[in-house]
Design a protein around this motif. Structure first.
Motif, PDB file in Angstrom:
ATOM      1  N   GLY A  10      45.609  29.214  34.769  1.00 31.23           N
ATOM      2  CA  GLY A  10      44.813  29.228  35.986  1.00 31.23           C
ATOM      3  C   GLY A  10      43.523  29.974  35.718  1.00 31.23           C
ATOM      4  O   GLY A  10      43.069  30.079  34.578  1.00 31.23           O
ATOM      5  N   SER A  11      42.915  30.528  36.768  1.00 28.85           N
ATOM      6  CA  SER A  11      41.619  31.184  36.593  1.00 28.85           C
ATOM      7  C   SER A  11      41.700  32.357  35.628  1.00 28.85           C
ATOM      8  O   SER A  11      40.809  32.552  34.791  1.00 28.85           O
ATOM      9  N   ILE A  12      42.781  33.143  35.689  1.00 30.32           N
ATOM     10  CA  ILE A  12      42.912  34.290  34.787  1.00 30.32           C
ATOM     11  C   ILE A  12      43.164  33.821  33.358  1.00 30.32           C
ATOM     12  O   ILE A  12      42.524  34.288  32.411  1.00 30.32           O
ATOM     13  N   GLY A  13      44.093  32.897  33.180  1.00 28.33           N
ATOM     14  CA  GLY A  13      44.394  32.393  31.839  1.00 28.33           C
ATOM     15  C   GLY A  13      43.192  31.765  31.167  1.00 28.33           C
ATOM     16  O   GLY A  13      42.962  31.960  29.968  1.00 28.33           O
ATOM     17  N   ARG A  14      42.412  31.018  31.936  1.00 28.32           N
ATOM     18  CA  ARG A  14      41.212  30.396  31.370  1.00 28.32           C
ATOM     19  C   ARG A  14      40.204  31.448  30.919  1.00 28.32           C
ATOM     20  O   ARG A  14      39.631  31.357  29.830  1.00 28.32           O
ATOM     21  N   ASP A  15      39.986  32.452  31.776  1.00 28.04           N
ATOM     22  CA  ASP A  15      38.994  33.468  31.426  1.00 28.04           C
ATOM     23  C   ASP A  15      39.438  34.308  30.232  1.00 28.04           C
ATOM     24  O   ASP A  15      38.635  34.613  29.338  1.00 28.04           O
ATOM     25  N   VAL A  16      40.726  34.694  30.193  1.00 28.25           N
ATOM     26  CA  VAL A  16      41.216  35.471  29.055  1.00 28.25           C
ATOM     27  C   VAL A  16      41.093  34.657  27.777  1.00 28.25           C
ATOM     28  O   VAL A  16      40.657  35.165  26.732  1.00 28.25           O
ATOM     29  N   SER A  17      41.452  33.389  27.838  1.00 28.09           N
ATOM     30  CA  SER A  17      41.324  32.516  26.664  1.00 28.09           C
ATOM     31  C   SER A  17      39.891  32.469  26.174  1.00 28.09           C
ATOM     32  O   SER A  17      39.617  32.553  24.966  1.00 28.09           O
ATOM     33  N   ASN A  18      38.954  32.351  27.112  1.00 31.20           N
ATOM     34  CA  ASN A  18      37.545  32.280  26.740  1.00 31.20           C
ATOM     35  C   ASN A  18      37.068  33.580  26.096  1.00 31.20           C
ATOM     36  O   ASN A  18      36.326  33.551  25.105  1.00 31.20           O
ATOM     37  N   TYR A  19      37.520  34.727  26.635  1.00 34.06           N
ATOM     38  CA  TYR A  19      37.132  36.008  26.037  1.00 34.06           C
ATOM     39  C   TYR A  19      37.652  36.126  24.609  1.00 34.06           C
ATOM     40  O   TYR A  19      36.986  36.670  23.730  1.00 34.06           O
ATOM     41  N   ILE A  20      38.858  35.600  24.374  1.00 35.18           N
ATOM     42  CA  ILE A  20      39.435  35.686  23.025  1.00 35.18           C
ATOM     43  C   ILE A  20      38.666  34.805  22.047  1.00 35.18           C
ATOM     44  O   ILE A  20      38.262  35.254  20.968  1.00 35.18           O
ATOM     45  N   VAL A  21      38.461  33.539  22.420  1.00 39.55           N
ATOM     46  CA  VAL A  21      37.848  32.602  21.468  1.00 39.55           C
ATOM     47  C   VAL A  21      36.365  32.886  21.258  1.00 39.55           C
ATOM     48  O   VAL A  21      35.773  32.416  20.272  1.00 39.55           O
ATOM     49  N   THR A  22      35.742  33.665  22.157  1.00 33.05           N
ATOM     50  CA  THR A  22      34.334  34.038  21.967  1.00 33.05           C
ATOM     51  C   THR A  22      34.208  35.461  21.431  1.00 33.05           C
ATOM     52  O   THR A  22      33.152  36.085  21.526  1.00 33.05           O
ATOM     53  N   ASP A  23      35.314  35.979  20.894  1.00 35.75           N
ATOM     54  CA  ASP A  23      35.322  37.274  20.199  1.00 35.75           C
ATOM     55  C   ASP A  23      34.938  38.448  21.090  1.00 35.75           C
ATOM     56  O   ASP A  23      34.308  39.405  20.642  1.00 35.75           O
ATOM     57  N   ARG A  24      35.355  38.391  22.370  1.00 36.38           N
ATOM     58  CA  ARG A  24      35.087  39.506  23.280  1.00 36.38           C
ATOM     59  C   ARG A  24      36.352  40.276  23.644  1.00 36.38           C
ATOM     60  O   ARG A  24      36.338  41.092  24.558  1.00 36.38           O
ATOM     61  N   ALA A  25      37.447  40.010  22.936  1.00 36.31           N
ATOM     62  CA  ALA A  25      38.715  40.675  23.236  1.00 36.31           C
ATOM     63  C   ALA A  25      39.289  41.369  22.008  1.00 36.31           C
ATOM     64  O   ALA A  25      40.501  41.548  21.898  1.00 36.31           O
ATOM     65  N   GLY A  26      38.422  41.762  21.114  1.00 38.01           N
ATOM     66  CA  GLY A  26      38.890  42.483  19.937  1.00 38.01           C
ATOM     67  C   GLY A  26      39.314  41.571  18.805  1.00 38.01           C
ATOM     68  O   GLY A  26      39.005  40.372  18.771  1.00 38.01           O
ATOM     69  N   TYR A 245      37.167  38.435  38.940  1.00 35.53           N
ATOM     70  CA  TYR A 245      36.842  38.244  37.529  1.00 35.53           C
ATOM     71  C   TYR A 245      37.273  39.445  36.688  1.00 35.53           C
ATOM     72  O   TYR A 245      37.599  39.312  35.506  1.00 35.53           O
ATOM     73  N   ILE A 246      37.266  40.633  37.306  1.00 33.66           N
ATOM     74  CA  ILE A 246      37.575  41.854  36.563  1.00 33.66           C
ATOM     75  C   ILE A 246      38.994  41.840  36.012  1.00 33.66           C
ATOM     76  O   ILE A 246      39.289  42.525  35.023  1.00 33.66           O
ATOM     77  N   THR A 247      39.886  41.052  36.615  1.00 30.16           N
ATOM     78  CA  THR A 247      41.272  41.007  36.131  1.00 30.16           C
ATOM     79  C   THR A 247      41.327  40.523  34.683  1.00 30.16           C
ATOM     80  O   THR A 247      41.945  41.155  33.821  1.00 30.16           O
ATOM     81  N   ALA A 248      40.692  39.393  34.410  1.00 30.19           N
ATOM     82  CA  ALA A 248      40.682  38.866  33.036  1.00 30.19           C
ATOM     83  C   ALA A 248      39.926  39.802  32.103  1.00 30.19           C
ATOM     84  O   ALA A 248      40.317  39.985  30.944  1.00 30.19           O
ATOM     85  N   MET A 249      38.859  40.414  32.594  1.00 28.91           N
ATOM     86  CA  MET A 249      38.107  41.365  31.777  1.00 28.91           C
ATOM     87  C   MET A 249      38.985  42.547  31.382  1.00 28.91           C
ATOM     88  O   MET A 249      38.920  43.050  30.257  1.00 28.91           O
ATOM     89  N   SER A 250      39.820  42.976  32.327  1.00 25.15           N
ATOM     90  CA  SER A 250      40.731  44.090  32.065  1.00 25.15           C
ATOM     91  C   SER A 250      41.722  43.749  30.963  1.00 25.15           C
ATOM     92  O   SER A 250      42.024  44.580  30.099  1.00 25.15           O
ATOM     93  N   ILE A 251      42.229  42.520  30.971  1.00 24.23           N
ATOM     94  CA  ILE A 251      43.170  42.098  29.930  1.00 24.23           C
ATOM     95  C   ILE A 251      42.471  42.046  28.575  1.00 24.23           C
ATOM     96  O   ILE A 251      43.031  42.461  27.553  1.00 24.23           O
TER      97      ILE A 251
END
Length: 266
Positions: A10-26, A245-251
């Motif tokens: 959903g909205s959270i899963g999509r955003d977390v996935s995007n942060y990972i694949v764009t190298d913004r999640a470590g 939006y901050i939820t996915a950013m937090s993850i």
């Protein structure tokens, strides 16, 4: 590099996935996303990432599993993740208002040497509340206000004509345990605050439908031997108005903490 699996797109899963694949999640690698029906998914991500069979998903053996699919997903997959050797990040932390589920999950985490991880998600100040809990906390109160559109599809819509609300309406006042069970998609913040501080039964919660606000707002008030905290948060809703939006950013921040040398805010 840590490997990650996500439950839900959903909205959270999509955003977390995007942060990972764009190298913004470590320093983490997204290996799979568990969905109900992979054929129904429209995404820019490679199709092989999506899996609709839980057995095949968990067979990949992740370092970390991120739950982003609701309370039932926590109940269904927390134990399986931990026993499979994965740390488990629970977004839908309100599921742990069920005392039996919480105690069982903690026991399994201890037995397996893995971790149940609760992100800050839509709320802030959990680091200070958790630190204060080492001493004495006298009270913790959470007041949450969301615009009417955030309450469609919830129990509130069944009780109140949301289109007719013209001023703030208090729809709940009581302990956090009850609020988390009544509003599973909307008040996960009260559960996270409770686990960080003085528990579900001692944390007080007030919930409002408020047509005067355009953002999801949360006010935390706490006092104790540490001093006092008054914290006001205002979150811009994501594609799902129940969450920000901050939820996915937090993850993404949790994943970065777990996978890089610098850890901030733990």
């Amino acid at each position: 590099m840590l490997t990650v699996g996500i439950i839900g797109y959903g909205s959270i899963g999509r955003d977390v996935s995007n942060y990972i694949v764009t190298d913004r999640a470590g320093n983490v690698e997204l290996q799979a996303i568990l969905v109900r029906d992979r054929k129904q998914i429209a995404s820019h991500l490679p199709a092989p990432l999506f899996e609709d069979q839980a057995d095949r998903f968990f067979a990949r053996g992740f370092d970390i599993v991120v739950e982003a699919a609701g309370h039932n997903a926590v109940k269904q997959f927390a134990e399986r993740s931990l026993r499979g050797g994965s740390d488990f990040i629970a977004v839908s932390v309100g599921a742990f208002a069920d005392r039996e589920l919480y105690e069982k999950t903690l026991k399994i985490a201890a037995e397996t040497g893995k971790r149940l991880i609760i992100p800050s998600a839509s709320i802030g100040g959990l680091d200070r509340i958790a630190a204060a809990a080492v001493g004495t906390i006298e009270h913790v109160t959470l007041t949450s206000k969301k615009p009417p559109r955030a309450w469609y599809g919830t129990i509130v819509e069944q009780r109140i004509d949301l289109e007719q609300v013209t001023e703030p309406v208090c729809v709940f006042e009581g302990p956090a345990r009850e609020s988390a069970l009544l509003f599973p998609e909307s008040i996960n913040v009260s559960a996270a605050l409770s686990l960080a501080g003085i528990g579900f039964d001692k944390t007080s919660v007030r919930v409002f439908i408020d047509p005067t606000v355009s953002k999801n707002t949360h006010h935390i008030s706490a006092s104790g031997s540490f001093g006092e905290i008054q914290l006001e948060l205002s979150n811009i809703p994501s594609a799902n108005p129940k969450t920000g939006y901050i939820t996915a950013m937090s993850i993404a921040k949790v994943l970065k903490n777990l996978s890089t040398p610098l850890m901030i805010g733990l």
